[in-house]
Design a protein around this motif. Structure first.
Motif, mmCIF file in Angstrom:
data_model
loop_
_atom_site.group_PDB
_atom_site.id
_atom_site.type_symbol
_atom_site.label_atom_id
_atom_site.label_comp_id
_atom_site.label_asym_id
_atom_site.label_seq_id
_atom_site.Cartn_x
_atom_site.Cartn_y
_atom_site.Cartn_z
ATOM 1 N N SER A 21 42.150 40.394 29.668
ATOM 2 C CA SER A 21 41.625 41.188 30.610
ATOM 3 C C SER A 21 40.257 41.078 30.782
ATOM 4 C CB SER A 21 42.155 42.503 30.537
ATOM 5 O OG SER A 21 43.648 42.843 30.226
ATOM 6 N N CYS A 22 39.719 41.237 31.815
ATOM 7 C CA CYS A 22 38.312 41.394 32.262
ATOM 8 C C CYS A 22 38.119 42.345 33.289
ATOM 9 C CB CYS A 22 37.741 39.971 33.001
ATOM 10 S SG CYS A 22 35.973 39.921 33.444
ATOM 11 N N THR A 23 37.051 43.293 32.760
ATOM 12 C CA THR A 23 36.895 44.380 33.358
ATOM 13 C C THR A 23 35.275 44.731 33.533
ATOM 14 O OG1 THR A 23 36.715 45.842 31.427
ATOM 15 C CG2 THR A 23 38.911 45.914 32.651
ATOM 16 N N THR A 24 34.756 45.359 34.427
ATOM 17 C CA THR A 24 33.222 45.623 34.592
ATOM 18 C C THR A 24 33.047 47.013 34.827
ATOM 19 O OG1 THR A 24 33.113 45.264 36.793
ATOM 20 C CG2 THR A 24 33.426 43.025 35.607
ATOM 21 N N SER A 25 31.599 47.229 34.368
ATOM 22 C CA SER A 25 31.138 48.430 34.958
ATOM 23 C C SER A 25 30.049 48.025 35.573
ATOM 24 C CB SER A 25 30.700 49.354 33.641
ATOM 25 O OG SER A 25 29.742 48.615 33.007
ATOM 26 N N GLY A 26 29.886 48.817 36.756
ATOM 27 C CA GLY A 26 28.865 48.572 37.760
ATOM 28 C C GLY A 26 29.121 47.440 38.897
ATOM 29 N N LEU A 27 30.148 46.907 38.803
ATOM 30 C CA LEU A 27 30.640 45.995 39.832
ATOM 31 C C LEU A 27 32.290 46.197 40.632
ATOM 32 C CD1 LEU A 27 29.883 42.391 38.482
ATOM 33 C CD2 LEU A 27 28.507 43.689 40.064
ATOM 34 N N ASP A 28 32.226 46.184 41.697
ATOM 35 C CA ASP A 28 33.694 46.495 42.222
ATOM 36 C C ASP A 28 34.011 44.896 42.407
ATOM 37 O OD1 ASP A 28 34.767 48.472 44.876
ATOM 38 O OD2 ASP A 28 35.757 46.868 43.830
ATOM 39 N N LEU A 29 35.087 44.677 41.570
ATOM 40 C CA LEU A 29 35.342 43.228 41.655
ATOM 41 C C LEU A 29 35.925 42.711 42.678
ATOM 42 C CD1 LEU A 29 36.687 42.889 38.139
ATOM 43 C CD2 LEU A 29 34.498 42.190 38.934
ATOM 44 N N LYS A 30 36.479 43.537 43.774
ATOM 45 C CA LYS A 30 36.901 42.994 44.802
ATOM 46 C C LYS A 30 36.107 42.083 45.714
ATOM 47 C CE LYS A 30 37.395 47.221 47.448
ATOM 48 N NZ LYS A 30 37.032 48.275 46.495
ATOM 49 N N TYR A 31 34.683 42.524 45.573
ATOM 50 C CA TYR A 31 33.704 41.891 46.279
ATOM 51 C C TYR A 31 32.842 40.701 45.462
ATOM 52 C CZ TYR A 31 33.978 46.199 48.847
ATOM 53 O OH TYR A 31 34.406 47.177 49.655
ATOM 54 N N TYR A 32 33.642 40.305 44.353
ATOM 55 C CA TYR A 32 32.771 39.145 43.411
ATOM 56 C C TYR A 32 33.950 37.951 43.170
ATOM 57 C CZ TYR A 32 29.168 42.311 42.771
ATOM 58 O OH TYR A 32 27.979 42.992 43.170
ATOM 59 N N ILE A 51 38.957 32.693 40.328
ATOM 60 C CA ILE A 51 39.672 33.315 41.441
ATOM 61 C C ILE A 51 38.222 33.761 42.494
ATOM 62 C CG2 ILE A 51 39.914 35.722 40.353
ATOM 63 C CD1 ILE A 51 42.362 35.961 42.142
ATOM 64 N N GLY A 52 38.362 33.342 43.481
ATOM 65 C CA GLY A 52 37.043 33.382 44.572
ATOM 66 C C GLY A 52 37.345 34.577 45.340
ATOM 67 N N ASN A 53 36.407 34.893 46.002
ATOM 68 C CA ASN A 53 36.128 35.922 46.893
ATOM 69 C C ASN A 53 35.250 35.547 48.209
ATOM 70 O OD1 ASN A 53 34.666 38.216 48.081
ATOM 71 N ND2 ASN A 53 35.946 39.252 46.749
ATOM 72 N N PRO A 54 35.670 35.749 49.380
ATOM 73 C CA PRO A 54 36.873 36.612 49.850
ATOM 74 C C PRO A 54 38.359 36.079 49.849
ATOM 75 C CG PRO A 54 35.789 36.322 51.736
ATOM 76 C CD PRO A 54 35.150 35.410 50.585
ATOM 77 N N ASN A 55 38.315 34.863 49.884
ATOM 78 C CA ASN A 55 39.684 34.248 50.108
ATOM 79 C C ASN A 55 40.543 34.244 48.947
ATOM 80 O OD1 ASN A 55 38.471 32.269 48.694
ATOM 81 N ND2 ASN A 55 38.103 30.923 50.012
ATOM 82 N N ARG A 56 40.159 34.603 47.625
ATOM 83 C CA ARG A 56 41.215 34.488 46.521
ATOM 84 C C ARG A 56 41.715 33.224 46.192
ATOM 85 N NH1 ARG A 56 38.556 37.885 44.072
ATOM 86 N NH2 ARG A 56 38.624 40.107 44.815
ATOM 87 N N ILE A 57 41.071 32.135 46.565
ATOM 88 C CA ILE A 57 41.211 30.820 46.176
ATOM 89 C C ILE A 57 41.403 31.072 44.657
ATOM 90 C CG2 ILE A 57 39.083 29.894 46.329
ATOM 91 C CD1 ILE A 57 40.383 27.402 47.670
ATOM 92 N N GLN A 100 28.638 35.899 42.787
ATOM 93 C CA GLN A 100 28.370 36.336 44.208
ATOM 94 C C GLN A 100 29.857 35.982 45.081
ATOM 95 O OE1 GLN A 100 26.385 39.195 45.250
ATOM 96 N NE2 GLN A 100 25.663 39.160 43.291
ATOM 97 N N ALA A 101 30.094 36.824 45.967
ATOM 98 C CA ALA A 101 31.215 36.570 46.969
ATOM 99 C C ALA A 101 30.721 35.105 47.513
ATOM 100 C CB ALA A 101 31.592 37.373 47.883
ATOM 101 N N GLY A 102 31.644 34.292 47.835
ATOM 102 C CA GLY A 102 31.495 33.183 48.382
ATOM 103 C C GLY A 102 30.862 31.841 47.461
ATOM 104 N N GLY A 104 30.808 30.114 43.450
ATOM 105 C CA GLY A 104 31.152 30.130 42.133
ATOM 106 C C GLY A 104 32.981 29.380 41.929
ATOM 107 N N CYS A 105 33.622 29.616 42.865
ATOM 108 C CA CYS A 105 34.825 29.004 42.836
ATOM 109 C C CYS A 105 35.613 28.585 44.201
ATOM 110 C CB CYS A 105 35.913 30.130 42.500
ATOM 111 S SG CYS A 105 37.603 29.654 42.124
ATOM 112 N N THR A 106 36.008 27.052 44.024
ATOM 113 C CA THR A 106 36.539 26.500 44.979
ATOM 114 C C THR A 106 37.827 26.061 44.483
ATOM 115 O OG1 THR A 106 35.833 24.260 44.430
ATOM 116 C CG2 THR A 106 34.073 25.559 45.641
ATOM 117 N N GLY A 107 38.922 25.506 45.395
ATOM 118 C CA GLY A 107 39.925 25.065 44.941
ATOM 119 C C GLY A 107 39.925 23.923 43.940
ATOM 120 N N ARG A 108 38.806 23.141 43.928
ATOM 121 C CA ARG A 108 38.608 21.920 43.066
ATOM 122 C C ARG A 108 37.692 22.096 41.998
ATOM 123 N NH1 ARG A 108 37.917 17.341 47.525
ATOM 124 N NH2 ARG A 108 39.715 17.780 48.629
#
Length: 128
Positions: A21-32, A51-57, A100-102, A104-108
């Motif tokens: 599990s990965c949790t945070t304080s100070g960040l709303d993960l749905k935006y990251y 897992i990316g944001n906002p597309n959850r790729i 940050q959203a957008g 760190g994470c791509t499908g590849r």
């Protein structure tokens, strides 16, 4: 102050499962974007999933594909890494990190340099 905390590591036999599990304080993960990384003794840190944001790729490195599953629980502000069919080669310290959203994470790939906040890691040991 942002804190990222991993939990769920431990000792498991080959073929077993763990859920990190990965949790945070100070960040709303749905935006990251959230990434999981691991570092085995004597080896470099490896990006294994994100897992990316906002597309959850999602992305998985080849060595964990079809065995690990990353997911996001919005209500609990938690990202999980379900690890199945564990092997001794999976033994490492596992870290999660946020980007940050957008970024760190791509499908590849998972772009390690995009991640800003890192946890302290949780040890996973796979041994008979």
């Amino acid at each position: 102050q942002v804190q990222v905390v991993e939990s769920g590591g431990g000792l498991v036999q080959p073929g077993g499962s763990l859920r990190l599990s990965c949790t945070t304080s100070g960040l709303d993960l749905k935006y990251y974007t959230i990434g999981w990384f691991r570092q085995a003794p004597g080896k470099e840190r490896e990006a294994i999933s994100c897992i990316g944001n906002p597309n959850r790729i999602t992305y998985y490195t080849d060595s964990v594909k079809d065995r690990f599953l990353i997911s996001f629980d919005n209500a609990k502000n938690t990202v999980y890494l379900e690890m199945n069919s564990l092997k001794p080669d999976d033994t490492a310290v596992y870290y999660c990190a946020s980007a940050q959203a957008g970024y760190g994470c791509t499908g590849r790939s998972s772009i390690t340099t995009d991640y800003d906040y890192w946890g302290q890691g949780t040890q996973v040991t796979v041994s008979p």
